[in-house]
Design an enzyme around this catalytic site. Structure first.
Site, mmCIF file in Angstrom:
data_model
loop_
_atom_site.group_PDB
_atom_site.id
_atom_site.type_symbol
_atom_site.label_atom_id
_atom_site.label_comp_id
_atom_site.label_asym_id
_atom_site.label_seq_id
_atom_site.Cartn_x
_atom_site.Cartn_y
_atom_site.Cartn_z
ATOM 1 N N ASN A 158 0.816 -1.226 0.000
ATOM 2 C CA ASN A 158 0.000 0.000 0.000
ATOM 3 C C ASN A 158 0.846 1.271 0.000
ATOM 4 O O ASN A 158 0.553 2.230 -0.703
ATOM 5 C CB ASN A 158 -0.976 -0.007 1.177
ATOM 6 C CG ASN A 158 -0.283 -0.082 2.519
ATOM 7 O OD1 ASN A 158 0.823 -0.615 2.651
ATOM 8 N ND2 ASN A 158 -0.929 0.440 3.544
ATOM 9 N N GLU A 255 4.947 -4.322 12.295
ATOM 10 C CA GLU A 255 3.871 -3.324 12.274
ATOM 11 C C GLU A 255 2.751 -3.938 11.457
ATOM 12 O O GLU A 255 2.868 -4.095 10.242
ATOM 13 C CB GLU A 255 4.366 -2.014 11.660
ATOM 14 C CG GLU A 255 3.434 -0.848 11.913
ATOM 15 C CD GLU A 255 2.442 -0.628 10.784
ATOM 16 O OE1 GLU A 255 1.278 -1.061 10.940
ATOM 17 O OE2 GLU A 255 2.817 -0.043 9.771
ATOM 18 N N CYS A 290 -3.003 1.196 7.046
ATOM 19 C CA CYS A 290 -3.160 0.508 8.323
ATOM 20 C C CYS A 290 -3.617 1.458 9.423
ATOM 21 O O CYS A 290 -4.344 1.054 10.335
ATOM 22 C CB CYS A 290 -1.860 -0.190 8.715
ATOM 23 S SG CYS A 290 -0.436 0.911 8.814
ATOM 24 N N GLU A 468 8.752 1.408 15.720
ATOM 25 C CA GLU A 468 9.364 2.114 14.596
ATOM 26 C C GLU A 468 9.311 3.609 14.900
ATOM 27 O O GLU A 468 8.560 4.057 15.766
ATOM 28 C CB GLU A 468 8.632 1.823 13.285
ATOM 29 C CG GLU A 468 8.789 0.388 12.815
ATOM 30 C CD GLU A 468 8.187 0.158 11.446
ATOM 31 O OE1 GLU A 468 8.878 -0.427 10.604
ATOM 32 O OE2 GLU A 468 7.022 0.554 11.224
#
Length: 488
Positions: A158, A255, A290, A468
């Protein structure tokens, strides 16, 4: 490498990168434009297990030298690569052609590389400062940070380039060598961009591989020469990565998926600004993000007003080819994703929900994976559209009667990536946010533009492991070493 096509577009001949050399592979995969599936955007190599082994060997050799390069010099080289990136022509257009997003989103994504490089560069000195935790008459105990080793960076389809950069940049600054594997759905921009800037780095420090799950993906996750996995993907993919890493107990950062809730409080003003903000948090990249809003909770007394305001804002949506300047929402990236979203919406409608579609279809949309955005009302709370990550332009609006009930509904999920609270009282919003089970909770903001690479980010529950961004995201590519000179 590019070749002309009959339609006048440039077809990309993607190449992998191993030990500073381009690799074509003996077989190739194909990428089609989600806005026009008749168009082949380009091809990419299908590497073998032997190619992967060579990449790991090259990265292992290179990392032994790269880790000895002073941190300030590693930062300088990475930031030099950001400058080199700006000289590559046509990256936003290519990204739109292979992924479908509108042009401003593609330009934002390409520009994110420089933003990440600047952010991590600003606190890279944290790697260079030994931290004495005890210093007394018995001696010292000092914490050092050393690069974890060879990193497997797995990027999704994405935001393929930005999320690759989010892994590659801190890993390189930390002194690791990287084997980057882009998604075969959208690999072309990543292959072109990282191939073009790889010459800034010593051979083997940055490698890019791609191929089938059997030949490349699974062996990369399990390879004994890889010491860390950094992966963005679905929760199911995260479970596969953890399982594959178990035999060698790799360091893992994941993630994963989210089912982000937006909680509108009873003191919020339902106006055009709020509705526009909720929609921009829900439908970037056609909802395929997300950290996008996946469900909205609003007091029952404000429910109809909010729904009407959202539908009014959606009226100006133009769904079409992302290359068209009039388009405000592109296609779904894959036929499968369109099928998933359509299936969820149809199922919700059969379960009693009312589907409100707004906006218009642009020209020449019959050959693409296009959907008009939909607001759903009356969706049962137990329905999959509410309980799972739809990853598309369909947003259920759910009423609540008390704040306690709302918090219970917001938290009733196995996922906990991010969420948001919307209110006219920021302090109250922060108090409510502290009760929400998510890695990041925003107040009066949500989505891509609520993120700052200087701020740590990570999911809880089944939305991920590790961190992250922020200095924590940089330290995630290091191992802690303790030097103890204390004697009793």
């Amino acid at each position: 490498m590019t070749v002309p096509t009959e339609a006048g577009q440039t077809q990309i001949y993607g190449r992998a990168l191993i030990d500073g050399e381009f690799v074509d592979g003996t077989a190739r995969g194909e990428v089609r434009n989600p806005a026009d599936v008749d168009e082949v955007v380009g091809t990419y190599p299908l590497l073998t297990r032997a190619d992967l082994d060579r990449a790991v060997e090259a990265a292992t050799r290179a990392q032994k030298k790269w880790r000895k390069v002073p941190i300030a010099e590693r930062v300088r080289i990475v930031q030099e690569s950001a400058v080199a990136l700006t000289k590559i022509e046509g990256l936003p257009e290519l990204l739109t052609r292979e992924q479908g997003k509108v042009m401003w989103e593609s330009s934002f994504e390409i520009g994110y590389y420089e933003a990440i490089a600047d952010a991590y560069g600003s606190f890279a000195s944290a790697l260079d400062d030994p931290a004495p935790i005890i210093d007394d008459t018995l001696g010292t105990a000092t914490v050092l940070r050393r690069p974890v080793g060879v990193v497997a960076a797995i990027a999704p389809w994405n935001y393929p380039f930005a999320l690759a950069a989010l892994k590659v940049i801190p890993a390189l600054m930390a002194g690791c060598a990287v084997i980057l594997k882009p998604s075969p759905v959208t690999p072309l921009t990543t292959l072109k961009a990282f191939g073009a800037i790889a010459g800034v780095f010593p051979p083997g420090v940055l490698n890019v591989v791609i191929g089938s799950d059997e030949e490349v993906s699974a062996p990369l996750l399990a390879h004994p020469g890889v010491r860390k996995i950094s992966l963005t993907g679905s929760t199911a993919t995260g479970r596969i990565a953890v399982s594959a890493s178990a035999a060698t107990l790799k360091n893992v950062t994941l993630e994963l998926g989210g089912n982000d809730a937006a909680l509108v409080l009873d003191d919020a003003e339902i106006d055009g600004d709020l509705c526009a903000s909720l929609l921009s948090g829900a439908f970037p990249t056609s909802g395929q993000v997300c950290v996008a809003i996946k469900r909205v909770y609003v007091p029952r007394a404000m429910y109809e007003t909010l729904v009407e305001g959202l539908l009014t804002e959606l009226e100006t949506t133009v769904v079409g080819n992302g290359l068209d300047s009039e388009t405000t929402m592109g296609p779904l990236t894959t036929a499968r994703q369109k099928e998933i979203v359509t299936g969820l919406v149809d199922s919700a409608e059969r379960a009693g929900a009312e589907v409100h579609r707004r906006g218009v279809m642009g020209a020449d949309t019959e050959r693409g994976h296009f959907l008009l955005p939909a607001i759903l009302t009356g969706t049962p709370e137990s329905h999959d559209l509410v309980q799972t990550e739809q990853f598309g332009p369909a947003l259920p609006i759910q009423p609540y009667d008390t704040l306690e009930e709302a918090l219970e509904l917001v938290n009733a999920t196995d996922l906990g990536l991010s969420a948001s609270v919307w209110t006219s009282d920021v302090e109250r919003g922060a108090r409510v946010a502290a009760e929400i089970e998510a890695g990041t909770v925003h107040v009066n903001n949500h989505g891509l533009f609520a993120m700052d690479p200087r701020v740590p980010f990570g999911g809880i529950k089944q939305s991920g492991l590790g961190t992250e961004m922020g200095v924590e995201g940089l330290l995630a590519f290091t191992e802690q070493r303790v030097i103890n000179t204390r004697t009793l």
